[in-house]
Design an enzyme around this catalytic site. Structure first.
Site, PDB file in Angstrom:
ATOM      1  N   SER A 143       0.866  -1.190   0.000  1.00  0.00           N
ATOM      2  CA  SER A 143       0.000   0.000   0.000  1.00  0.00           C
ATOM      3  C   SER A 143       0.895   1.230   0.000  1.00  0.00           C
ATOM      4  O   SER A 143       2.068   1.155   0.394  1.00  0.00           O
ATOM      5  CB  SER A 143      -0.854   0.019   1.270  1.00  0.00           C
ATOM      6  OG  SER A 143      -1.456   1.280   1.449  1.00  0.00           O
ATOM      7  N   TYR A 157      -2.312  -1.760  10.365  1.00  0.00           N
ATOM      8  CA  TYR A 157      -2.345  -1.908   8.904  1.00  0.00           C
ATOM      9  C   TYR A 157      -1.091  -1.315   8.284  1.00  0.00           C
ATOM     10  O   TYR A 157      -0.444  -1.938   7.435  1.00  0.00           O
ATOM     11  CB  TYR A 157      -3.593  -1.198   8.361  1.00  0.00           C
ATOM     12  CG  TYR A 157      -3.780  -1.337   6.869  1.00  0.00           C
ATOM     13  CD1 TYR A 157      -4.350  -2.483   6.321  1.00  0.00           C
ATOM     14  CD2 TYR A 157      -3.394  -0.314   6.002  1.00  0.00           C
ATOM     15  CE1 TYR A 157      -4.531  -2.609   4.957  1.00  0.00           C
ATOM     16  CE2 TYR A 157      -3.569  -0.438   4.633  1.00  0.00           C
ATOM     17  CZ  TYR A 157      -4.142  -1.590   4.115  1.00  0.00           C
ATOM     18  OH  TYR A 157      -4.319  -1.717   2.755  1.00  0.00           O
TER      19      TYR A 157
HETATM   20  P1  NAD Z   1     -11.523  -6.049  -0.330  1.00  0.00           P
HETATM   21  O1  NAD Z   1     -11.941  -6.041   1.086  1.00  0.00           O
HETATM   22  O2  NAD Z   1     -12.475  -5.594  -1.384  1.00  0.00           O
HETATM   23  O3  NAD Z   1     -10.997  -7.518  -0.720  1.00  0.00           O
HETATM   24  C1  NAD Z   1     -10.173  -8.272   0.140  1.00  0.00           C
HETATM   25  C2  NAD Z   1     -10.503  -9.752  -0.038  1.00  0.00           C
HETATM   26  O4  NAD Z   1      -9.619 -10.511   0.786  1.00  0.00           O
HETATM   27  C3  NAD Z   1     -11.938 -10.114   0.390  1.00  0.00           C
HETATM   28  O5  NAD Z   1     -12.560 -10.893  -0.607  1.00  0.00           O
HETATM   29  C4  NAD Z   1     -11.735 -10.925   1.663  1.00  0.00           C
HETATM   30  O6  NAD Z   1     -12.738 -11.917   1.869  1.00  0.00           O
HETATM   31  C5  NAD Z   1     -10.372 -11.539   1.429  1.00  0.00           C
HETATM   32  N1  NAD Z   1      -9.720 -11.940   2.676  1.00  0.00           N
HETATM   33  C6  NAD Z   1      -9.625 -11.228   3.827  1.00  0.00           C
HETATM   34  N2  NAD Z   1      -8.978 -11.955   4.753  1.00  0.00           N
HETATM   35  C7  NAD Z   1      -8.647 -13.137   4.179  1.00  0.00           C
HETATM   36  C8  NAD Z   1      -7.973 -14.297   4.636  1.00  0.00           C
HETATM   37  N3  NAD Z   1      -7.503 -14.390   5.890  1.00  0.00           N
HETATM   38  N4  NAD Z   1      -7.801 -15.332   3.782  1.00  0.00           N
HETATM   39  C9  NAD Z   1      -8.283 -15.267   2.515  1.00  0.00           C
HETATM   40  N5  NAD Z   1      -8.934 -14.183   2.027  1.00  0.00           N
HETATM   41  C10 NAD Z   1      -9.125 -13.137   2.855  1.00  0.00           C
HETATM   42  O7  NAD Z   1     -10.202  -5.176  -0.396  1.00  0.00           O
HETATM   43  P2  NAD Z   1      -9.277  -4.652  -1.597  1.00  0.00           P
HETATM   44  O8  NAD Z   1      -9.292  -3.184  -1.551  1.00  0.00           O
HETATM   45  O9  NAD Z   1      -9.541  -5.355  -2.853  1.00  0.00           O
HETATM   46  O10 NAD Z   1      -7.880  -5.117  -0.984  1.00  0.00           O
HETATM   47  C11 NAD Z   1      -7.002  -6.001  -1.605  1.00  0.00           C
HETATM   48  C12 NAD Z   1      -5.608  -5.684  -1.109  1.00  0.00           C
HETATM   49  O11 NAD Z   1      -5.282  -4.337  -1.454  1.00  0.00           O
HETATM   50  C13 NAD Z   1      -5.434  -5.780   0.393  1.00  0.00           C
HETATM   51  O12 NAD Z   1      -4.187  -6.377   0.695  1.00  0.00           O
HETATM   52  C14 NAD Z   1      -5.448  -4.349   0.831  1.00  0.00           C
HETATM   53  O13 NAD Z   1      -4.769  -4.139   2.031  1.00  0.00           O
HETATM   54  C15 NAD Z   1      -4.764  -3.672  -0.331  1.00  0.00           C
HETATM   55  N6  NAD Z   1      -4.973  -2.235  -0.465  1.00  0.00           N
HETATM   56  C16 NAD Z   1      -6.214  -1.709  -0.539  1.00  0.00           C
HETATM   57  C17 NAD Z   1      -6.354  -0.343  -0.637  1.00  0.00           C
HETATM   58  C18 NAD Z   1      -7.722   0.285  -0.673  1.00  0.00           C
HETATM   59  O14 NAD Z   1      -7.827   1.506  -0.576  1.00  0.00           O
HETATM   60  N7  NAD Z   1      -8.797  -0.466  -0.827  1.00  0.00           N
HETATM   61  C19 NAD Z   1      -5.243   0.498  -0.689  1.00  0.00           C
HETATM   62  C20 NAD Z   1      -3.988  -0.070  -0.630  1.00  0.00           C
HETATM   63  C21 NAD Z   1      -3.861  -1.435  -0.519  1.00  0.00           C
END
Ligand code: NAD
Length: 257
Positions: A143, A157
């Protein structure tokens, strides 16, 4: 097609970045193993991919559990014969994650277990599979907060994503001569469920938006396109990078060293 005959395992496939990436990678010719704990949504996405003419299979795993991540890699090799692309993308941002004083130890531990150990286990069991396949590409979702302090406190986080980025660099160096590339995708703030649940008021969202030069949240589809670049041979001379896709947020706030 940019991923023709490649086999790609994507964690966090049921939502956001993982979902969009699975759809895009399949369109580009990859066979997909989608992994998540949310089986209902995950199976639906896999079904959609197959109906659209792609090739995909779903596997239930909690990435914080060693035995389950070992099994997901085994499933990929048994189902499609190899593994070439590993997208360690599943992650959580807990609603009770705050500053050092307010964050409970249990929230810190849970965040580290999913976000850091999840990537570690993915690599622990995935790298031997990539070695057996003669090489491949690993993408770990970090991130922008691995590089910047977040305006709305989310200490566990932020610490977890710093660890993902450091781990990525070392893995890249260790495996560079094995034809295995390892890069960190560093998204800026996105309009996905994960962040919108955390920034749960208009005031909190505006506080984040103020810092983004483009003045908008990113989209999961934009992260999928970036992951495609890192997964494909188009990024063949890239490893160990912090691949920032952040609407300009770090350009505005990181001072040159
Ligand atoms: P999201 O919540 O839409 O999707 C995350 C997915 O991971 C969900 O389907 C959830 O069920 C699954 N998950 C959670 N814990 C799990 C586990 N223990 N085992 C298996 N699956 C699991 O979020 P997103 O925004 O698509 O996030 C994806 C990645 O991007 C994450 O690592 C998040 O930290 C990162 N990220 C997101 C953002 C943002 O603003 N959304 C910014 C930077 C980084």
């Amino acid at each position: 097609m940019r991923l023709k005959d490649k086999i790609a395992l994507i964690t966090g496939v049921s939502s956001g970045i993982g979902m969009e990436t699975a759809i895009l990678f399949a369109k580009e010719g990859a066979k997909i193993i989608g992994v998540d704990m949310n089986d209902q949504a995950g199976k639906k996405i896999i079904e959609q991919i197959n109906i659209a003419g792609g090739t995909a299979a779903y596997f239930h795993a909690d990435v914080s559990q060693a035995s389950e991540t070992k099994a997901m890699v085994g499933f990929a090799e048994e189902t499609y014969g190899a593994l070439h692309i590993l997208f360690n993308n599943a992650g959580i941002m807990h609603g009770d994650d705050g500053d050092a004083m307010s964050t409970e130890e249990s929230i810190f531990d849970l965040t580290m277990a999913v976000n850091v150990k999840g990537v570690f286990f993915g690599c622990k069991y995935g790298i031997p599979a990539l070695q057996r396949a003669g090489g491949g590409s690993i993408i770990n979702t970090a991130s922008f907060v691995a590089l910047l302090g977040a305006a709305t406190p989310q200490l566990a986080y932020t610490a977890s994503k710093g660890a993902v980025l450091s781990m990525t660099r070392e893995l890249a160096v260790t495996h560079a001569r094995e034809n295995i590339r390892v890069n960190a995708l560093c998204p800026g703030p996105l309009r996905t469920e994960l962040l919108m649940k955390f920034l749960n008021s208009e005031e909190k969202r505006q506080r984040r938006l103020v810092h983004i030069p483009m003045g908008r949240f990113g989209k999961a589809k934009e992260m999928a396109k970036s992951a495609l670049f890192l997964a494909s041979d188009e990024s063949s001379y890239m490893t160990g990078t912090e691949f920032l896709v952040d609407g300009g947020i770090t350009a505005a706030y990181v001072t040159p060293s």
